[in-house]
Design an enzyme around this catalytic site. Structure first.
Site, mmCIF file in Angstrom:
data_model
loop_
_atom_site.group_PDB
_atom_site.id
_atom_site.type_symbol
_atom_site.label_atom_id
_atom_site.label_comp_id
_atom_site.label_asym_id
_atom_site.label_seq_id
_atom_site.Cartn_x
_atom_site.Cartn_y
_atom_site.Cartn_z
ATOM 1 N N GLN A 203 8.315 -11.472 8.866
ATOM 2 C CA GLN A 203 7.204 -12.445 8.863
ATOM 3 C C GLN A 203 7.700 -13.880 8.735
ATOM 4 O OE1 GLN A 203 4.266 -11.595 9.645
ATOM 5 N NE2 GLN A 203 4.242 -9.401 9.251
ATOM 6 N N LYS A 226 6.703 -9.198 16.752
ATOM 7 C CA LYS A 226 6.009 -10.149 15.886
ATOM 8 C C LYS A 226 6.428 -11.582 16.205
ATOM 9 C CE LYS A 226 5.872 -6.884 12.014
ATOM 10 N NZ LYS A 226 4.486 -6.431 11.932
ATOM 11 N N CYS A 364 0.332 -1.817 4.591
ATOM 12 C CA CYS A 364 1.624 -1.160 4.293
ATOM 13 C C CYS A 364 2.268 -1.731 3.040
ATOM 14 C CB CYS A 364 2.598 -1.256 5.467
ATOM 15 S SG CYS A 364 2.029 -0.429 6.926
HETATM 16 N N1 PLP Z 1 8.541 -5.947 7.042
HETATM 17 C C1 PLP Z 1 7.493 -6.780 7.034
HETATM 18 C C2 PLP Z 1 7.465 -7.935 6.086
HETATM 19 C C3 PLP Z 1 6.449 -6.557 7.934
HETATM 20 O O1 PLP Z 1 5.390 -7.379 7.938
HETATM 21 C C4 PLP Z 1 6.515 -5.457 8.823
HETATM 22 C C5 PLP Z 1 5.403 -5.163 9.739
HETATM 23 O O2 PLP Z 1 4.277 -5.559 9.523
HETATM 24 C C6 PLP Z 1 7.645 -4.645 8.778
HETATM 25 C C7 PLP Z 1 8.629 -4.915 7.885
HETATM 26 C C8 PLP Z 1 7.796 -3.485 9.729
HETATM 27 O O3 PLP Z 1 7.929 -3.946 11.022
HETATM 28 P P1 PLP Z 1 7.961 -2.934 12.263
HETATM 29 O O4 PLP Z 1 6.721 -2.091 12.138
HETATM 30 O O5 PLP Z 1 7.943 -3.822 13.457
HETATM 31 O O6 PLP Z 1 9.202 -2.134 12.144
#
Ligand code: PLP
Length: 407
Positions: A203, A226, A364
């Site tokens: 992020q 992202k 999450c």
């Molecule tokens: N870490 C952070 C801070 C996130 O916001 C996210 C996804 O929202 C992730 C890890 C996981 O990312 P990904 O689902 O693209 O592997």
């Protein structure tokens, strides 16, 4: 001359559509950002003109596809100012990157009685892999709590460090509260004890300065989707000395040097960590996303997004009965809120009927929601193509939803 941020929206075709008969207001950027036309074109162009498997062919297409893939690696390395291109490993995303380290680092460097520290502000992706690794290795999984402002306490962090601590894993920006964590300071304190740090930049890499050398991050991970790139492509950055020291993660083709029934030797970096056929189109698309982002003046971009966040928070703060979560000194990209007496899910559904896309739930981050004693929040999250009008529509939509739901 750098590109004008105020015209950026026009570069994203998806944003031109209507949803539920309203012009789309897309505020779910922390989940995934939309893609500029140049990134979409790069994917179509790759499959239309270039598709071939890389590194092993000697025909023209294979050579060109390899060059495009390696060119993307150089662009990403440049974007995060890695000292070496081979410190950039392509993965499927942040989740795979964290797992890569949890498995390899855990196997080599974590033993019974050791400790790993994560923060309570982590996404499950930078929490569960460490918790599971600690269970496998008989190590202690320690969690640095956040305070009433949604910030980490550095004095407490320093106090938790000891000779058993093997690794720190922390995000630079919390996806639920938007807290900008003092990762530079965390790294400095950890390094004073000889402890490496993984920075989850999922992020932050698209919003804040992203220089792994000035940060002195040992590991730095993020997702392409992202940061205006394609889905299914991400980055694991590791300092060369660590990548040399770690065992491979996945094994198979491409990551080997010599294979006999008795023995295998591994390929050089970065290939040692890229087993099998990679997401070539995704990497190329990510390279184009990096080019796109770099057209903007990075300070201007950061300032623009900061102002936008401040504006959005001030609009929401005026709404009676609305609670904004956390009050960190530095916040980036995230507007987390609830309205007293209204379920976050109901608010999200009603906003959607007005064409406003936000996310609701735990994001999450169950440990954060548990600490706040709530089941979830409404989360609006920003990208460079958002503008003040989007936030005015959000505030108006929230007020309308309150009227409907409290009727
Ligand atoms: N870490 C952070 C801070 C996130 O916001 C996210 C996804 O929202 C992730 C890890 C996981 O990312 P990904 O689902 O693209 O592997």
């Amino acid at each position: 001359m750098s590109k004008d941020i105020l015209n950026a929206k026009a570069d994203f075709p998806l944003l031109k559509q209507t949803i539920n008969d309203h012009p789309l207001v897309y505020l779910d950027n922390a989940a995934t950002t939309q893609k500029p036309q140049v990134v979409i074109d790069a994917l179509v162009d790759y499959y239309t003109h270039l598709n071939a498997n890389i590194h092993r062919g000697n025909h023209s297409l294979a050579v060109q596809a390899t060059e495009a893939y390696e060119g993307a690696r150089r662009k990403v390395a440049g974007y995060i100012n890695a000292e070496h291109n081979h410190e950039v490993i392509f993965t499927r995303g942040t989740t795979e990157s964290v797992n890569l380290l949890a498995y390899t680092f855990g196997e080599k460097f974590v033993h019974s009685g050791d400790e790993v520290i994560v923060s309570q502000l982590e996404h499950h992706s930078n929490y569960v892999p460490w918790q599971q690794m600690c269970l496998r290795r008989g190590a202690a999984f320690r969690v640095l709590p956040f305070d009433e402002n949604g910030e980490l306490d550095l004095a407490l962090f320093e106090h938790m460090l000891n000779e058993k601590t093997r690794l720190i894993a922390v995000n630079q920006v919390s996806n639920s509260l938007g807290t900008v964590n003092p990762v530079g300071e965390i790294i400095r304190l950890a390094h004073a004890h000889g402890i490496p740090v993984l920075v989850d930049a999922a992020q932050s890499v698209q919003h804040l300065p992203h220089d792994v050398q000035s940060l002195d991050a040992d590991f730095y991970v993020f997702s392409g989707h992202k940061m205006y790139g394609p889905m299914g492509i991400g980055v694991f950055f590791g300092k060369e000395k660590w990548l040399e020291a770690l065992p491979p993660f996945l094994s198979g083709g491409e990551m080997i040097d010599m294979v006999t029934p008795e023995k295998v030797t591994f390929n050089v970096l970065p290939f040692k960590f890229e087993a099998g056929t990679p997401n070539v189109a995704g990497a190329i698309g990510l390279g184009v996303a990096v080019d796109y982002l770099q057209q903007f003046d990075q300070h201007e971009l950061q300032k623009y997004e900061e102002d936008l966040l401040g504006y959005g928070l001030s609009l929401l703060a005026e709404i009676p009965d609305l609670i904004i979560y956390g009050d960190p000194t530095h916040r980036s990209g995230i507007l987390p809120f609830n309205v007293n007496g209204i379920q976050h899910y109901d608010m999200g559904v009603l906003l959607d009927t007005m064409g406003i896309a936000v996310r609701t739930g735990q994001h999450c981050t169950q440990p954060i929601m548990d600490a706040l004693h709530i089941s979830g929040t409404v989360r609006a999250s920003l990208a460079l193509y958002n503008d003040r009008a989007d936030l005015e529509k959000l505030a108006y939509g929230v007020k309308r939803a309150i009227k409907i739901l409290k009727r």
